[in-house]
Motif scaffolding. Structure first.
Motif, mmCIF file in Angstrom:
data_model
loop_
_atom_site.group_PDB
_atom_site.id
_atom_site.type_symbol
_atom_site.label_atom_id
_atom_site.label_comp_id
_atom_site.label_asym_id
_atom_site.label_seq_id
_atom_site.Cartn_x
_atom_site.Cartn_y
_atom_site.Cartn_z
ATOM 1 N N LEU A 1 -47.032 -72.986 -13.069
ATOM 2 C CA LEU A 1 -48.077 -72.350 -12.261
ATOM 3 C C LEU A 1 -49.466 -72.687 -12.781
ATOM 4 O O LEU A 1 -50.416 -71.933 -12.565
ATOM 5 N N SER A 2 -49.603 -73.829 -13.402
ATOM 6 C CA SER A 2 -50.850 -74.146 -14.077
ATOM 7 C C SER A 2 -51.952 -74.625 -13.136
ATOM 8 O O SER A 2 -53.122 -74.611 -13.520
ATOM 9 N N THR B 1 -48.042 -75.175 -8.547
ATOM 10 C CA THR B 1 -47.515 -73.981 -7.878
ATOM 11 C C THR B 1 -46.924 -74.330 -6.525
ATOM 12 O O THR B 1 -45.825 -73.856 -6.165
ATOM 13 N N ASN C 1 -52.495 -68.370 -14.358
ATOM 14 C CA ASN C 1 -51.488 -68.788 -13.386
ATOM 15 C C ASN C 1 -52.065 -68.796 -11.969
ATOM 16 O O ASN C 1 -52.863 -67.936 -11.600
#
Length: 551
Positions: free
Chosen positions: A39-40, A45, A136
């Motif tokens: 989720l960087s 994502t 995130n």
């Protein structure tokens, strides 16, 4: 034919499904699935979400980790993740993960909202976005709270239930499609042809029968039937757009199908209203025939053209907005700015348009009037946006700009209450005064006896002695509305005048010359010589006339 169409659609779907699979596989080297989800960045994502919902590696529990579930009670993230993917597919939004920004601190420069936000499609789905919380990137809590609502809007009228019923038929693959998709496609095509047959039966048979029964068969066939047929096609397109998205076709082919369906809806509605303009015009034409004025007769064609132009302009804007998902606000803004330049370049056109408006406001003439102004001489046939069509007496057509007519001095012969007839009747000099007087009285009786002459405003007098005749002024008016009737009345009056002159022995004079010779020895001078002089002769004449009138 149906079989060929079915095979063609299947082939396109198969090709698009493989291209989409290739698109995902091209990104697999950048994403390694596992128990953890990356989720960087918006890219990671999005890839985590869509990758874990593919059939080959279906892990909805991992896809649910991309949702921000902090503000909802329903913590069933898997169900919401599946619904969110169906929303993307149902709206034909093609997500190319390699085009999504791979920046941890990405910020949308076009957004007025503070924070790190990424929108997938602001026009189609402005409520779906990724938002960075901490380190995130996840689908925002606002997006998650609207998933159920957006899903109901995407699959309305209970069609969402079919998403769970149809897959139970079977998931075997044939030509790149599941068995339930092929069955659903066949049922949908059958439903479309059945709907077309029912609508055709209702429109061509039942509707036309109703109009014929009440004596409006021609109206129904010429005006209502074409509109009803387009309406039936529109209903079929609406039916098709409702159910075809349930098949969950590959997004590449479905995105194009959705564009076609969204474009067809406003396009067909535009055609419907365009044809309804003819119905409205026909109704007002019928009303115009019941009135004596011809102003409404010339307003109806102009109203029909105005309605059609308005429908085309508005319909085009809806096609651009709803069908092609284009933002028409900048387009309208550009029109307002460019309108100044257009107005300067089209001064004559605008002048003629406002000239036509002034013609309808001032009503200097109506359709059928005979008008003259300079070189303009003829009968008005039609008044349009730009020009007025005039039929000349040579039977040619003259198109005169309305701006020129609005600025000209017009002589409208069609608005005359009376039509004047003026002539001079010349009789010979050898006609006795008593006969001239009786001739004038007879002319007056002819005027009074004619049914189409004005009885309170005519003049018939012996009023001039010309070089070769005694002149009688004949000045009368006819109470008629057309030039043909005026010619008929002139003919009748002149025939009566000739008959009167022949019956009482009045001869009409024409230019002659008489040569008088005074130099013959045998002939005396032509100058009269009276006993008592000229004064006594005149006095005697006056006394005799006074004595005669006194009797």
């Amino acid at each position: 034919m149906l079989k060929k169409c079915f095979l063609l659609v299947t082939l396109l779907i198969w090709i698009s499904s493989h291209s989409f699979a290739q698109l995902i596989s091209d990104n697999q080297d950048r994403y390694k699935p596992g128990s953890s989800v990356n989720l960087s960045s918006p890219y990671h994502t999005s890839l985590s979400f869509f990758y874990n919902l593919e059939e080959e590696h279906y892990q909805p529990e991992n896809a649910a980790k991309t949702l921000d579930l902090s503000e909802i009670r329903d913590q069933n993230g898997q169900r919401l993740a599946v619904k969110l993917k169906q929303i993307f597919e149902g709206n034909g939004i093609l997500i190319r993960t390699n085009e999504i920004p791979n920046e941890q601190n990405y910020a949308d420069s076009t957004s007025t909202t503070e924070g790190n936000i990424y929108y997938f499609d602001k026009l189609k789905l402005p409520g779906i976005l990724l938002q960075k919380t901490g380190d995130n990137w996840k689908f925002s809590a606002f997006t998650v709270s609207r998933i159920d609502e957006l899903h109901s809007d995407t699959y309305p009228y209970g069609t969402a239930k079919l998403l769970n019923i149809l897959p139970k038929i079977g998931n075997q693959e044939y030509l790149g499609l599941h068995l339930w998709q092929l069955v659903g496609l066949f049922i949908l095509l059958l439903l479309v042809f059945l709907s077309h047959w029912i609508f055709t039966l209702l429109v061509d048979k039942f509707l036309l029968y109703i109009f014929q029964r009440y004596g409006y068969g021609k109206v129904g066939e010429d005006y209502i039937l074409p509109v009803a047929r387009v309406v039936s096609i529109y209903l079929i397109v609406v039916l098709l757009s409702l159910f075809i998205r349930v098949l969950q076709l590959p997004i590449e082919i479905w995105s194009w199908i959705l564009i076609v369906l969204r474009t067809l809806k406003p396009f067909l509605i535009t055609i419907i209203f365009y044809k309804l303009a003819n119905v409205v015009a026909a109704y007002f034409t019928k009303l115009a025939t019941k009135t004596e004025s011809t102003l409404d007769d010339q307003l109806v064609p102009l109203m029909r053209k105005t309605l059609k132009a308005f429908v085309i302009i508005v319909g085009t804007l809806f096609i651009l907005r709803d069908g092609l998902n284009l933002d028409i606000i900048p387009f309208l803004t550009g029109l307002s700015i460019g309108g100044v330049a257009i107005a300067l370049a089209a001064q004559d056109t605008i002048k003629n348009f406002f000239g036509s408006v002034m013609i309808f406001i001032d009503r200097p003439f109506q359709v059928g009037d005979w008008i003259t102004s300079g070189d303009i001489d003829g009968t008005v046939e039609e008044v349009g946006f730009r020009s007025t069509r005039i039929r000349t007496f040579r039977n040619s057509l003259m198109y005169v700009p309305n701006g020129k007519i609005a600025d000209s001095i017009l002589d409208n012969h069609g608005l005359r209450q009376y039509r004047r007839f003026y002539t001079t009747l010349t009789i010979t000099y050898d006609t006795p005064p008593e006969l001239v007087d009786e001739f004038v009285k007879g002319l007056r009786e002819i005027v009074l006896a004619h049914p189409d002459t004005r009885k309170d405003g005519f003049h018939v007098y012996f009023n001039n002695l010309s070089s070769f005749s005694q002149d009688v002024m004949f000045y009368i008016f006819f109470e008629v509305s057309t030039w043909a009737e005026e010619l008929r009345c002139k003919h009748e009056i002149l025939i009566q005048i000739v008959k009167l002159a022949n019956s009482i022995g009045v001869r009409f004079a024409f230019p002659t010359q008489t040569l008088h010779m005074e130099s013959f020895p045998e002939k005396k001078t032509l100058v009269p010589d009276y006993d008592g002089g000229y004064e006594a002769k005149v006095t005697d004449f006056v006394q005799r006339e006074l004595k005669r009138k006194g009797k």
